[in-house]
Design an enzyme around this catalytic site. Structure first.
Site, PDB file in Angstrom:
ATOM      1  N   ALA A 265       0.679  -1.167   0.111  1.00  0.00           N
ATOM      2  CA  ALA A 265       0.098  -0.144  -0.132  1.00  0.00           C
ATOM      3  C   ALA A 265       0.834   1.226   0.066  1.00  0.00           C
ATOM      4  CB  ALA A 265      -0.957  -0.296   1.277  1.00  0.00           C
ATOM      5  N   HIS A 266       0.161   2.279  -0.018  1.00  0.00           N
ATOM      6  CA  HIS A 266       0.987   3.578  -0.092  1.00  0.00           C
ATOM      7  C   HIS A 266       1.845   4.112   1.097  1.00  0.00           C
ATOM      8  CE1 HIS A 266      -2.922   5.959   1.315  1.00  0.00           C
ATOM      9  NE2 HIS A 266      -2.566   5.119   2.160  1.00  0.00           N
TER      10      HIS A 266
END
Length: 363
Positions: A265-266
């Site tokens: 994920a980011h």
């Protein structure tokens, strides 16, 4: 017999070993008296290797296969070589090495390079390349690739058919992108990387803010303005996704190995030489240290810090920081269904049982 050289290209065993990247592995040959060194055309397992192939023994459970293998030569540890000598076993040329699995890996790399189609450098006529993109003369861009504005493709890089390189993205020297890899804008891949088909780097992170002006329970999108930076010597498996950062970049360090179908994920940061098995999910803004290993199907919550040299067993759910190196496991063992149901019922009553036990202790 996964890889075979043509008969005219077979190499004497000592020549083959000298031509591999085996420096520092401290190997030597042990051959039966008056035996000629075999000529090698390929590499295989003990059970499948033929008379023109080299094999290896790195796991003791397969030691009994030494007696029946048809391999022309076998890589073994010094202990195995000594044991065979004491037993009077003969018939095979042995390559004695403290690290047989690593020497096998180096040989496999050599055979892979030797069998790789050379192919001409250049850009396939069906590729679409923005005039402002920079492609090194020694790079190879396959059919129907798309290279957007300001992208840079380094020396010796190879892009399989259908790859998309977004605006301002870079692919480092000698990197290999298999067919249908997608790099969104602002993704930077280092040198000697390998990215397998279906991988997507730089898609938007999962960023939304509650926005009542859009309606009850509605969400407003948070544009993801960061990018993705991938270090040197990284391998990324098929259908793995690495989201771009919200503001800062998502970082994958040098030498990281990611299996298939991993979700990064980011704003995640993965330290150098960490290896992660398939189907792991890493939530946003978690930092993973260097030289970690994470078993398949593990889950890591967001905003965590994982120390260097941490080993996480497969299927573990990590919901808090890990500050100390070591092995961590959080998997409930499987059982027959009826037994599992009984155990689950007990687990649900643990708090009650604890209170009863404390009450008994006070009496």
């Amino acid at each position: 017999m996964p890889v075979l050289l043509d008969p005219e290209n077979a190499l004497a065993l000592d020549v083959l070993l000298a031509g591999t990247d085996a420096q520092g592995l401290d190997w030597h040959l042990s051959a039966p008296d008056a035996a000629d060194l075999p000529r090698i055309r390929g590499i295989g397992t003990l059970s499948s290797a033929g008379s023109e192939e080299i094999s290896f023994l790195s796991n003791p459970r397969y030691q009994n296969q030494l007696a029946t293998t048809r391999a022309a030569a076998v890589i073994v540890t010094p202990d195995v070589a000594q044991a065979r000598q004491e037993q009077g076993a003969s018939g095979h040329v042995l390559v004695v090495c403290k690290h047989p699995y690593l020497l096998y890996a180096r040989l496999a790399q050599w055979f892979e390079r030797a069998s790789r189609p050379a192919g001409p450098a250049g850009v396939h006529p069906s590729a679409v390349v923005d005039p402002s993109a920079e492609i090194d003369a020694d790079a190879r861009v396959g059919a129907q690739c798309v290279i957007e504005a300001g992208a840079r493709i380094g020396r010796g890089a190879r892009l399989g058919p259908g790859c998309v390189i977004g605006a301002g993205s870079t692919v480092g020297a000698d990197s290999l992108l298999h067919p249908r890899v997608t790099l969104y804008a602002g993704v930077h891949v280092g040198e000697r990387a390998i990215i397998h088909s279906g991988a997507v780097l730089g898609a938007d992170g999962f960023g939304f803010a509650p926005d009542p002006t859009l309606g009850r329970g509605a969400w407003g999108k948070i544009p993801q303005l960061g990018g993705v930076r991938v270090g040197n010597d990284v391998e990324i498996g098929a259908n793995t996704t690495i989201d771009r950062g919200a503001l800062d970049d998502t970082i994958v360090g040098d030498g990281v190995k990611l299996d298939n179908q991993i979700m990064v994920a980011h704003n995640v940061r993965i330290g150098a030489h960490t290896a992660i098995a398939a189907c792991v999910g890493i939530a946003g803004s978690t930092t993973i240290g260097e030289r970690c290993t994470i078993g398949g199907a593990s889950m890591l919550s967001g905003h965590l810090a994982i120390a260097d040299d941490v080993n996480i067993s497969g299927g573990t759910a990590v919901t808090s920081n890990i500050a100390k190196a070591g092995r961590y496991t959080g998997v409930y063992p499987y059982a027959e269904h009826s037994e599992w149901q009984r155990n689950a019922a007990v687990i649900q009553q643990l708090a009650l049982l604890r209170r009863r036990l404390r009450a008994l202790e006070r009496e």
